[in-house]
Design an enzyme around this catalytic site. Sequence first.
Site: not given
Length: 398
Positions: A176, A171-173
Amino acid sequence: MSNAGGPLEGIRVVDVSRVLAGPFCTMILGDLGAEVIKVEAPGGSDETRGWGPPYAAGESAYYLCANRNKRGLTLDLKKEEGKRIFLRLIREADVLVENFKVGTLARMGLAPERLRKINPRLVVAEITGFGQTGPLASFPGYDFIIQALGGLMSITGSEESGSMKVGVAIVDVLAGLYAALGILAALHERKRSGEGQVVDTALLDVCVASLVNVASNYLVGGKVAKRLGNAHPNIVPYQSFRAADQEMAIAVGNDRQFRRLAEVMGKPELAEDGRFATNRDRLSRRKELTEALQRVFETRPAREWMELLQGAGIPCAPIQSIDQVFGHPQVRAREMVVEMPHPSAEKVRLVGSPLKLSRTPVTYRRHPPLAGEHTQEILTELGYSEEEIEKLRREGVI
């Protein structure tokens, strides 16, 4: 390494984010040619600097994965002189990326509204767990928690394993990537309006959007997805199977491929059986069919099956370990490992960019910076004298 200008050459990005989503976003912009200035508190405040081992001469592998193509500036934004320096940066910036908790910049006197009055062309990208609005806006958001709350964990794993997170902070990726996409859209729109805007990216929003067909299955059919392990909710057979020596992935996307699969396996009668002839049929008899296929697959090693299946045009692959991935000839051919010089580690190996542009390719210009590595250089560009810089250092501003 190429020194040619990328498609974002001339765009200046001030990056006060840390950990993964924000730094990953700004690394993408940097790979595309933007000038990125990574701002940390004196001593280095990106938590990932300490997320190891492994380390390369004191720099954690985690930090290295998301911070190339940036210059490093240390600045205490709690001090008035630090804020003044920051505002001088903002006057000349095109983009600000931040992932503080909602309201943090405002409490420092650096709210986006103030920054955009100073520089109306500024694009401000705010990356948070839950966004700038809603009942959870003030809560901190971490990828693991978002995967749980956003439903991704409920569909990952098997009934035997229970709920599982994805193996990376996916989810972070994705956040971004979405933030970078929003920034590029805002920069494009600025050409017409002459004005910047705020890009509000929430990890929870991104997680919900990433449910794609599983979300649509629920919204259209009211079907709440269950954990299927490596199986697909809408296609059969589309999952992993055990060969005699290791696991492999088989992706049969249509009925023609299934007929070819049955022939290759020496079981053409399966495709002729009315119970399995169409995907709708196979989906309703998933367990019966996959057990029959598994009994055949386990009679040969994966390498033999790969040759047979690939020869028949059936999508398949062995389930590779990470070392096998980076040793694969296709990964090497696509230049997905790059080596960069580094001031303390001599050189570091990093994952290459997947962006392949024919005329303005990505460039690998700068190693992930040491904390504050370029502070003197950047302040000199802003007009500070050596004496003023030394005074700022003594006062703990930089």
